[in-house]
Design an enzyme around this catalytic site. Structure first.
Site, PDB file in Angstrom:
ATOM      1  N   ASN A 109      28.816 -40.317   3.565  1.00 45.37           N
ATOM      2  CA  ASN A 109      28.782 -41.160   4.758  1.00 45.37           C
ATOM      3  C   ASN A 109      27.457 -41.163   5.509  1.00 45.37           C
ATOM      4  O   ASN A 109      27.380 -41.599   6.656  1.00 45.37           O
ATOM      5  CB  ASN A 109      29.925 -40.768   5.700  1.00 45.37           C
ATOM      6  CG  ASN A 109      31.259 -41.250   5.160  1.00 45.37           C
ATOM      7  OD1 ASN A 109      31.314 -42.247   4.430  1.00 45.37           O
ATOM      8  ND2 ASN A 109      32.336 -40.548   5.495  1.00 45.37           N
ATOM      9  N   ASN A 132      36.709 -39.848   4.158  1.00 40.86           N
ATOM     10  CA  ASN A 132      37.104 -39.875   5.567  1.00 40.86           C
ATOM     11  C   ASN A 132      37.328 -41.266   6.150  1.00 40.86           C
ATOM     12  O   ASN A 132      36.981 -41.528   7.300  1.00 40.86           O
ATOM     13  CB  ASN A 132      36.107 -39.059   6.399  1.00 40.86           C
ATOM     14  CG  ASN A 132      36.391 -37.575   6.225  1.00 40.86           C
ATOM     15  OD1 ASN A 132      37.562 -37.180   6.156  1.00 40.86           O
ATOM     16  ND2 ASN A 132      35.362 -36.759   6.134  1.00 40.86           N
ATOM     17  N   SER A 241      31.872 -29.243   1.315  1.00 38.73           N
ATOM     18  CA  SER A 241      32.090 -30.460   2.101  1.00 38.73           C
ATOM     19  C   SER A 241      32.955 -31.412   1.281  1.00 38.73           C
ATOM     20  O   SER A 241      33.084 -31.259   0.058  1.00 38.73           O
ATOM     21  CB  SER A 241      30.751 -31.129   2.410  1.00 38.73           C
ATOM     22  OG  SER A 241      30.243 -31.749   1.246  1.00 38.73           O
ATOM     23  N   THR A 242      33.531 -32.395   1.958  1.00 36.44           N
ATOM     24  CA  THR A 242      34.353 -33.380   1.244  1.00 36.44           C
ATOM     25  C   THR A 242      33.560 -34.007   0.095  1.00 36.44           C
ATOM     26  O   THR A 242      34.068 -34.179  -1.009  1.00 36.44           O
ATOM     27  CB  THR A 242      34.811 -34.488   2.208  1.00 36.44           C
ATOM     28  OG1 THR A 242      35.535 -33.881   3.276  1.00 36.44           O
ATOM     29  CG2 THR A 242      35.707 -35.491   1.514  1.00 36.44           C
ATOM     30  N   GLY A 243      32.289 -34.319   0.357  1.00 35.63           N
ATOM     31  CA  GLY A 243      31.473 -34.961  -0.671  1.00 35.63           C
ATOM     32  C   GLY A 243      31.323 -34.081  -1.907  1.00 35.63           C
ATOM     33  O   GLY A 243      31.470 -34.551  -3.042  1.00 35.63           O
ATOM     34  N   TRP A 263      22.802 -37.516   2.266  1.00 36.99           N
ATOM     35  CA  TRP A 263      21.485 -37.244   2.852  1.00 36.99           C
ATOM     36  C   TRP A 263      21.700 -36.542   4.190  1.00 36.99           C
ATOM     37  O   TRP A 263      21.710 -37.171   5.248  1.00 36.99           O
ATOM     38  CB  TRP A 263      20.671 -38.538   3.037  1.00 36.99           C
ATOM     39  CG  TRP A 263      19.263 -38.258   3.460  1.00 36.99           C
ATOM     40  CD1 TRP A 263      18.756 -38.324   4.735  1.00 36.99           C
ATOM     41  CD2 TRP A 263      18.172 -37.827   2.625  1.00 36.99           C
ATOM     42  NE1 TRP A 263      17.439 -37.960   4.738  1.00 36.99           N
ATOM     43  CE2 TRP A 263      17.052 -37.647   3.455  1.00 36.99           C
ATOM     44  CE3 TRP A 263      18.041 -37.547   1.253  1.00 36.99           C
ATOM     45  CZ2 TRP A 263      15.818 -37.221   2.967  1.00 36.99           C
ATOM     46  CZ3 TRP A 263      16.814 -37.131   0.773  1.00 36.99           C
ATOM     47  CH2 TRP A 263      15.713 -36.978   1.631  1.00 36.99           C
ATOM     48  N   HIS A 293      30.097 -26.110   6.850  1.00 33.25           N
ATOM     49  CA  HIS A 293      29.469 -26.485   5.585  1.00 33.25           C
ATOM     50  C   HIS A 293      28.003 -26.073   5.517  1.00 33.25           C
ATOM     51  O   HIS A 293      27.388 -25.758   6.516  1.00 33.25           O
ATOM     52  CB  HIS A 293      29.528 -28.004   5.393  1.00 33.25           C
ATOM     53  CG  HIS A 293      30.899 -28.551   5.464  1.00 33.25           C
ATOM     54  ND1 HIS A 293      31.922 -28.076   4.683  1.00 33.25           N
ATOM     55  CD2 HIS A 293      31.447 -29.519   6.236  1.00 33.25           C
ATOM     56  CE1 HIS A 293      33.020 -28.743   4.962  1.00 33.25           C
ATOM     57  NE2 HIS A 293      32.760 -29.616   5.915  1.00 33.25           N
TER      58      HIS A 293
HETATM   59  N1  CTP Z   1      27.217 -36.422   3.812  1.00 35.59           N
HETATM   60  C1  CTP Z   1      25.856 -36.215   3.594  1.00 35.59           C
HETATM   61  N2  CTP Z   1      24.959 -36.484   4.592  1.00 35.59           N
HETATM   62  C2  CTP Z   1      25.370 -36.932   5.794  1.00 35.59           C
HETATM   63  C3  CTP Z   1      26.749 -37.139   6.035  1.00 35.59           C
HETATM   64  C4  CTP Z   1      27.655 -36.870   5.017  1.00 35.59           C
HETATM   65  O1  CTP Z   1      25.466 -35.777   2.513  1.00 35.59           O
HETATM   66  N3  CTP Z   1      24.459 -37.215   6.732  1.00 35.59           N
HETATM   67  C5  CTP Z   1      28.179 -36.196   2.705  1.00 35.59           C
HETATM   68  C6  CTP Z   1      28.843 -34.816   2.765  1.00 35.59           C
HETATM   69  O2  CTP Z   1      29.071 -34.358   1.453  1.00 35.59           O
HETATM   70  C7  CTP Z   1      30.162 -35.129   3.458  1.00 35.59           C
HETATM   71  C8  CTP Z   1      30.486 -36.513   2.918  1.00 35.59           C
HETATM   72  O3  CTP Z   1      29.218 -37.157   2.810  1.00 35.59           O
HETATM   73  O4  CTP Z   1      31.215 -34.231   3.128  1.00 35.59           O
HETATM   74  C9  CTP Z   1      31.417 -37.315   3.822  1.00 35.59           C
HETATM   75  O5  CTP Z   1      30.852 -37.366   5.117  1.00 35.59           O
HETATM   76  P1  CTP Z   1      31.695 -37.071   6.444  1.00 35.59           P
HETATM   77  O6  CTP Z   1      32.901 -37.904   6.446  1.00 35.59           O
HETATM   78  O7  CTP Z   1      30.780 -37.163   7.579  1.00 35.59           O
HETATM   79  O8  CTP Z   1      32.087 -35.544   6.248  1.00 35.59           O
HETATM   80  P2  CTP Z   1      32.302 -34.521   7.480  1.00 35.59           P
HETATM   81  O9  CTP Z   1      33.483 -34.958   8.255  1.00 35.59           O
HETATM   82  O10 CTP Z   1      31.039 -34.315   8.242  1.00 35.59           O
HETATM   83  O11 CTP Z   1      32.573 -33.184   6.767  1.00 35.59           O
HETATM   84  P3  CTP Z   1      33.795 -32.786   5.846  1.00 35.59           P
HETATM   85  O12 CTP Z   1      33.115 -32.485   4.555  1.00 35.59           O
HETATM   86  O13 CTP Z   1      34.356 -31.597   6.526  1.00 35.59           O
HETATM   87  O14 CTP Z   1      34.781 -33.916   5.711  1.00 35.59           O
END
Ligand code: CTP
Length: 319
Positions: A109, A132, A241-243, A263, A293
């Site tokens: 995201n 998410n 992390s979710t990703g 990123w 994370h």
């Molecule tokens: N991500 C990333 N860089 C960002 C935001 C997100 O690399 N600036 C990746 C992460 O792997 C993240 C995934 O995209 O888990 C989904 O983003 P998000 O929904 O924002 O996850 P969070 O809620 O911040 O964290 P969680 O992993 O707890 O869901």
């Protein structure tokens, strides 16, 4: 010995070192990137020693009966009751059973997606995984719209749908889910205490509106198994992390995995500001110790895997 052995430098990686070096160490080229199929197979085999995504992606109906009490995965002292609604939404069999794809997209995201024009490319993959419940329609040119599998942390109800306080929040949510048709909606309901009422509300709305979405609730062992895999490969993450979870699961189903929207840095390689999310104003949290994370470390790992041809990481424009 069958270990992936990502890179020696990862052994000593910490978020602090990465922060100091800045995002410039993550330069990677997509031109000339080539899939390393034997490495892909090796990674799949090694991950299978820790988890089987086909099974662990969701618990199934026969594992529980209504009224069963389970312990939260990351908060063992706290318990959750399997309600009638939750039980009725558990799948009979894994929603990923026997599903195999040539190419998959895992869409994170990050604001790095804005102006990327990656929408078409993302949608061209056989299977698209998103995180998410991120909005897509308003950002279609950059992120695409296809969603075959989408995750939803219970906290999304509060964060993006006003805690369902009024009818319009609930309508917005039902509308978002109805757009998913029969995709998989993956809800980590058993991880930590705190979101149980949100999960119950979501379940009730799905049932009441007879939504077609296929609900999945990750197994109790998934997160520990994923963490175990990465720790064994000398990647000292805290909680994946979710990703990263989605990439790890995807290795079971996908021959070629393309990552977009990963990123976790406030600036791009040219020093231009990058939003944490492409769709809201949430602030950066990944450098704080409070964050569960270690996204920069995860990113560094994914970058190593990109350079070795195990996955393709796109952080620039799609052309
Ligand atoms: N991500 C990333 N860089 C960002 C935001 C997100 O690399 N600036 C990746 C992460 O792997 C993240 C995934 O995209 O888990 C989904 O983003 P998000 O929904 O924002 O996850 P969070 O809620 O911040 O964290 P969680 O992993 O707890 O869901």
């Amino acid at each position: 010995d069958g270990e992936l052995c990502l890179s020696r430098s990862l052994v000593n990686s910490s978020d602090k070192i990465i922060r100091k070096a800045g995002s410039s160490i993550f330069q990677h080229s997509v031109e000339g990137w080539k899939l390393n199929s034997s490495l892909v197979l090796e990674i799949r085999k090694n991950i299978l020693r820790f988890l089987d995504a086909e099974r662990d992606v969701s618990v199934v109906k026969s594992s529980f009966k209504p009224g069963d009490v389970i312990h939260y995965v990351l908060d063992r002292r706290r318990t959750l009751n399997i309600s009638q609604d939750l039980h009725s939404l558990l799948p009979e069999v894994s929603p990923m059973k026997n599903r195999r794809f040539k190419t998959c997209a895992v869409v994170g995201n990050s604001g790095i997606l804005l102006d990327s024009e990656c929408g078409k490319e993302i949608d061209s993959h056989n299977f698209v995984i998103r995180c998410n419940l991120a909005p897509v329609v308003e950002f279609a040119a950059d992120v695409g719209t296809k969603s075959d599998f989408i995750t939803m942390n219970p906290s999304v109800v509060q964060r993006a749908f006003g805690g369902f306080r009024n009818e319009s929040d609930r309508e917005k949510f039902v509308h978002r889910l109805s757009m998913l048709n029969d995709s998989v909606l993956w809800i980590p309901a058993f991880m930590v205490k705190g979101g149980e009422k949100h999960v119950e509300w979501v379940n009730a709305l799905i049932l009441k509106n007879k939504l077609k979405v296929r609900t999945a609730y990750p197994s109790l062992r998934l997160i520990h198994a994923v963490r175990g895999y990465w720790l064994t490969n000398k990647v000292p993450i805290k909680r994946p992390s979710t990703g990263l979870l989605m990439y790890t699961l995807a290795t079971r189903f996908c021959d070629e995995i393309h990552l977009y929207g990963f990123w976790p840095f406030p600036k791009d390689l040219n020093g231009k500001a990058v939003k944490y999310h492409y769709y809201d104003d949430l602030k950066y949290r990944y450098f704080s110790n409070a964050s569960p994370h270690r996204m920069p470390l995860e990113f560094k790992t994914l970058n190593v895997l990109h350079n070795r041809g195990a996955l393709k990481l796109t952080t620039g424009k799609c052309i």
